[in-house]
Design a protein around this motif. Structure first.
Motif, mmCIF file in Angstrom:
data_model
loop_
_atom_site.group_PDB
_atom_site.id
_atom_site.type_symbol
_atom_site.label_atom_id
_atom_site.label_comp_id
_atom_site.label_asym_id
_atom_site.label_seq_id
_atom_site.Cartn_x
_atom_site.Cartn_y
_atom_site.Cartn_z
ATOM 1 N N ALA A 242 1.049 -1.187 -0.187
ATOM 2 C CA ALA A 242 -0.200 0.028 -0.285
ATOM 3 C C ALA A 242 0.723 1.043 -0.280
ATOM 4 N N ALA A 243 0.191 2.437 -1.005
ATOM 5 C CA ALA A 243 1.304 3.258 -0.567
ATOM 6 C C ALA A 243 1.692 4.502 0.351
ATOM 7 N N GLU A 248 -7.555 3.625 3.814
ATOM 8 C CA GLU A 248 -8.779 3.632 2.227
ATOM 9 C C GLU A 248 -7.240 2.932 1.055
ATOM 10 N N ASP A 249 -5.909 3.514 1.744
ATOM 11 C CA ASP A 249 -5.099 2.911 0.989
ATOM 12 C C ASP A 249 -4.714 1.226 0.594
ATOM 13 N N LEU A 250 -4.875 1.143 2.195
ATOM 14 C CA LEU A 250 -5.002 -0.548 2.622
ATOM 15 C C LEU A 250 -5.757 -1.576 2.217
ATOM 16 N N HIS A 251 -6.716 -0.599 2.045
ATOM 17 C CA HIS A 251 -8.409 -1.209 1.722
ATOM 18 C C HIS A 251 -7.850 -1.890 -0.225
ATOM 19 N N TRP A 312 2.434 -1.527 -6.418
ATOM 20 C CA TRP A 312 2.709 -0.199 -5.287
ATOM 21 C C TRP A 312 1.493 0.355 -5.365
ATOM 22 N N VAL A 313 0.137 0.491 -4.424
ATOM 23 C CA VAL A 313 -1.274 0.490 -4.384
ATOM 24 C C VAL A 313 -1.623 1.469 -3.735
ATOM 25 N N SER A 314 -2.103 2.538 -4.612
ATOM 26 C CA SER A 314 -3.083 3.977 -3.995
ATOM 27 C C SER A 314 -5.033 3.912 -4.053
#
Length: 454
Positions: A242-243, A248-251, A312-314
């Motif tokens: 997560a970013a 919200e980023d973790l989800h 890598w996710v936002s």
């Protein structure tokens, strides 16, 4: 996989060159459409990639696999290359259109003859043959009938697999049902960046479901043949970061993990799709037979892992191949070079899914290689191999049962929608002359494997 946030510094605990198990498999990997060529020879039928590559604008330069590396005619000298690298294993795929030109029914003996020559040639050179039954080249005749979303695909795929096994049998060390089924379903039927170029989320989800049923069907069918070959499948898998630590980023990262990784891991190990992804797909999710999906959970001898980069996710589900850092080393594909991800991935996998054995079936990188007076100095690829093998050794030390490593790829080849613009090989190919040249990375890999011998 475990969702983590933020960047991870390199781990320095692993010695520069650890000793791998004595029975470890050292190999290289290829796939049929990317190297064989000879697309209209000896009774081969058209594949979806033959069709797709001829649609204007779909493939860079309008290039196709019509000739590729001409491996269909040069297989013997290519196997000599593999053996000359001190390797003991070779992974390749079988082209379904070469075996069943119409996808079902008639079996083309000439196609089976080619793969029999290839298997026997590998064995003669001390190389274990590792076969992948499907690496994206579906017969066009089956796409014309609906392709992977079609409910009869598991039966058709099983008939094809049995035809291959009936000829190659136990001379093959392992059979993998699929290579990277996520790419088949998502890139082929949703994004449309791969053949057959469909852009329909529901069709993509149906394709992934039928692929799971087909996997289970083939494993059961080959077990019924009392095969001595090891059976498994090959997945492209990613550590997910997560970013930030924001909820919200973790989800978002959790959803990407379920859609990329667990969507294919959970059916084969747990007989079900992950609930979070199913809920998120909402009305696009087709009705599926849960009892049928449970049949995808069959005992496996190995899980093939293709590792290239981390996600890598936002917020909003946007993902990229590594963090948006200007300092990150990247390949010609724009993918972050992140060797530590291989250790993370393997330890997470084994903690959660407990496969009896893992094979690293693909790991490699494209760089802008330059041929100069018979030499290719690809220092970046050599560093890439060194770093990833260090992390692989570390995972083995930490108890993950890894049985082999196959570098992607033996030689430069057709890189799907990128045509011939991206070079992943440790052997350089001049496509005009078909001359092969060992890159410095191949020489390093050869010498590394020699030092691993008892």
């Amino acid at each position: 996989m475990t969702i983590e946030k933020g960047s991870h510094p390199p781990d320095q605990r692993t010695p520069a060159e650890g000793k791998f198990p004595a029975n470890f498999l050292w190999g290289v990997a290829t796939s049929a459409y990317q190297i064989e060529g000879a697309t209209q020879e000896d009774g081969r039928g058209p594949s979806i990639w033959d069709t797709y590559s001829r649609i204007p604008g779909k493939v860079l330069g309008g290039e196709s696999g019509d000739v590729a590396c001409d491996h269909y005619h040069r297989w013997a000298s290519d196997l000599d290359l593999v053996a000359g690298l001190n390797l003991n294993a070779y992974r390749f795929s079988v082209a379904w259109p070469r075996i069943m030109p119409e996808g079902t029914g008639r079996v083309n003996a000439a196609g089976l003859d080619f793969y029999e020559r290839l298997v026997d040639g590998a064995l003669e050179r001390g190389l274990q043959p590792h076969v992948t039954l499907y690496h994206w080249d579906l017969p066009q005749a089956l796409q014309d009938r609906g392709g992977w979303p079609h409910p009869d695909m598991p039966e058709w795929f099983t008939d094809y697999a049995l035809a291959v096994y009936g000829r190659l049998g136990n001379r093959v060390a392992s059979y993998a049902t699929f290579n990277e089924p996520w790419c088949t379903a998502e890139l082929g039927y949703h994004v449309g960046r791969h053949a057959p170029g469909v852009q329909d989320l529901r069709a993509s989800l149906l394709a992934s479901y039928q692929i799971q049923l087909a996997h289970g069907s083939v494993i059961r069918a080959l077990r019924a043949e009392n095969t001595r070959a090891e059976l498994g499948t090959v997945l492209n898998l990613y550590p997910v970061d997560a970013a930030s630590g924001r909820a919200e980023d973790l989800h978002a990262a959790q959803l990407i993990d379920e859609k990329l990784n667990r969507w294919y891991l959970d059916p084969i190990f747990r007989g079900r799709f992950p609930a979070g992804a199913v809920a998120d797909y909402a009305e696009a999710m087709p009705e599926i037979d849960l009892q049928a999906l449970a049949s995808a959970q069959q005992p496996l001898d190995f899980l093939g892992v293709n590792y290239y980069f981390r996600q890598w996710v936002s917020e909003g589900g946007a993902s990229r191949a590594g963090p948006p850092s200007p300092d990150a080393e990247r390949t010609a594909m724009g993918w972050e070079v992140y060797p530590e991800g291989l250790h993370r991935l393997l330890t997470d996998l084994h903690r959660e899914y407990q496969a009896p054995k893992y094979l690293i079936t693909e790991n490699g990188a494209a760089f802008d290689d330059q041929w100069n007076n018979g030499e290719v100095h690809d220092e970046a690829r050599t560093r890439y191999l060194q770093g990833h093998l260090q992390q692989l050794h570390r995972a083995i030390q930490d108890g993950v049962p890894v049985g082999g490593y196959f570098a992607w790829s033996l030689m430069d080849n057709y890189e799907w929608a990128y045509g011939y613009s991206k070079r992943f090989g440790i052997v350089h190919v001049d496509y005009g002359t078909q001359q092969r040249t060992l890159k410095d990375s191949a020489k390093w890999y050869r010498d590394f494997v020699r030092r691993q011998r008892p």
